[in-house]
Write a protein that holds these residues in place. Sequence first.
Motif, mmCIF file in Angstrom:
data_model
loop_
_atom_site.group_PDB
_atom_site.id
_atom_site.type_symbol
_atom_site.label_atom_id
_atom_site.label_comp_id
_atom_site.label_asym_id
_atom_site.label_seq_id
_atom_site.Cartn_x
_atom_site.Cartn_y
_atom_site.Cartn_z
ATOM 1 N N ALA A 54 30.642 27.436 50.819
ATOM 2 C CA ALA A 54 31.523 27.437 49.643
ATOM 3 C C ALA A 54 31.478 28.783 48.930
ATOM 4 O O ALA A 54 32.512 29.302 48.495
ATOM 5 C CB ALA A 54 31.134 26.310 48.686
ATOM 6 N N GLU A 55 30.294 29.348 48.822
ATOM 7 C CA GLU A 55 30.160 30.649 48.151
ATOM 8 C C GLU A 55 30.841 31.750 48.957
ATOM 9 O O GLU A 55 31.537 32.603 48.400
ATOM 10 C CB GLU A 55 28.688 30.980 47.907
ATOM 11 C CG GLU A 55 28.002 30.034 46.944
ATOM 12 C CD GLU A 55 28.634 29.999 45.560
ATOM 13 O OE1 GLU A 55 28.930 31.070 44.991
ATOM 14 O OE2 GLU A 55 28.846 28.879 45.034
ATOM 15 N N GLN A 56 30.670 31.730 50.263
ATOM 16 C CA GLN A 56 31.322 32.732 51.108
ATOM 17 C C GLN A 56 32.838 32.583 51.061
ATOM 18 O O GLN A 56 33.567 33.571 51.043
ATOM 19 C CB GLN A 56 30.811 32.632 52.546
ATOM 20 C CG GLN A 56 29.392 33.125 52.693
ATOM 21 C CD GLN A 56 28.835 32.953 54.085
ATOM 22 O OE1 GLN A 56 29.391 32.229 54.918
ATOM 23 N NE2 GLN A 56 27.713 33.610 54.356
ATOM 24 N N ARG A 57 33.310 31.362 51.000
ATOM 25 C CA ARG A 57 34.749 31.107 50.898
ATOM 26 C C ARG A 57 35.299 31.720 49.599
ATOM 27 O O ARG A 57 36.362 32.352 49.603
ATOM 28 C CB ARG A 57 35.023 29.615 50.958
ATOM 29 C CG ARG A 57 36.488 29.267 51.111
ATOM 30 C CD ARG A 57 36.735 27.771 51.292
ATOM 31 N NE ARG A 57 35.968 27.235 52.403
ATOM 32 C CZ ARG A 57 35.122 26.204 52.313
ATOM 33 N NH1 ARG A 57 34.910 25.606 51.159
ATOM 34 N NH2 ARG A 57 34.479 25.766 53.367
ATOM 35 N N ALA A 58 34.594 31.523 48.499
ATOM 36 C CA ALA A 58 35.035 32.090 47.219
ATOM 37 C C ALA A 58 35.036 33.616 47.278
ATOM 38 O O ALA A 58 35.968 34.268 46.795
ATOM 39 C CB ALA A 58 34.141 31.599 46.085
#
Length: 191
Positions: A54-58
């Motif tokens: 999720a953090e990498q996606r953001a």
Amino acid sequence: MTKSESPIVVIYAHPTPGHSRVNRPLAEALASQPHVDVRDLYRRYVDYDIDVVAEQRALAAADTVVLQYPVHWYNVPPLLKLWLDEVLEYGWAYGPGGTGLRGKSMLAVASTGGTFDSYGPEGNHGHPIEAFLLPLEQTARLCGMDWLPPLVLHDADNTNAQVLAEHIAHVCRRIGAHGDSQEAAGAEVRG
């Protein structure tokens, strides 16, 4: 565009936001800006179990990554350090195939308990604040990111309301301009 697809992602890390005179109101002001996604690490990951995907996606959807935090023992708070270690992983953020952040910008927005004068050769800390931000700058460079001049508010616990309001307004303008040459220089506020 959703907040998770914002060109500016603020990674906000304050272990005790209820005691924050600077960072909590700044994070709230930034969250009200269009195209800014404020990710409150201490609220999101109370168990320190970071959702790396999720953090990498953001981050992948962002143009600019802002690290907003109070300086703790010359470093970032523990959860932000863990976030850096886990999210900016080899093969995604750097190394072979690690292009997830290439071409993006990184900006540190920090506050200190020490005065402006305490950060220098003659001060208590013996070095300018930039010396303590060097690991973040090198992290940005390793990941192929542009390191933007940091914004630092010194003596945060003793800053008067007017200086605090001016700092918050300056950071919001700078983040809103994230690349405008008039706002390109960093700033240190004496508090």
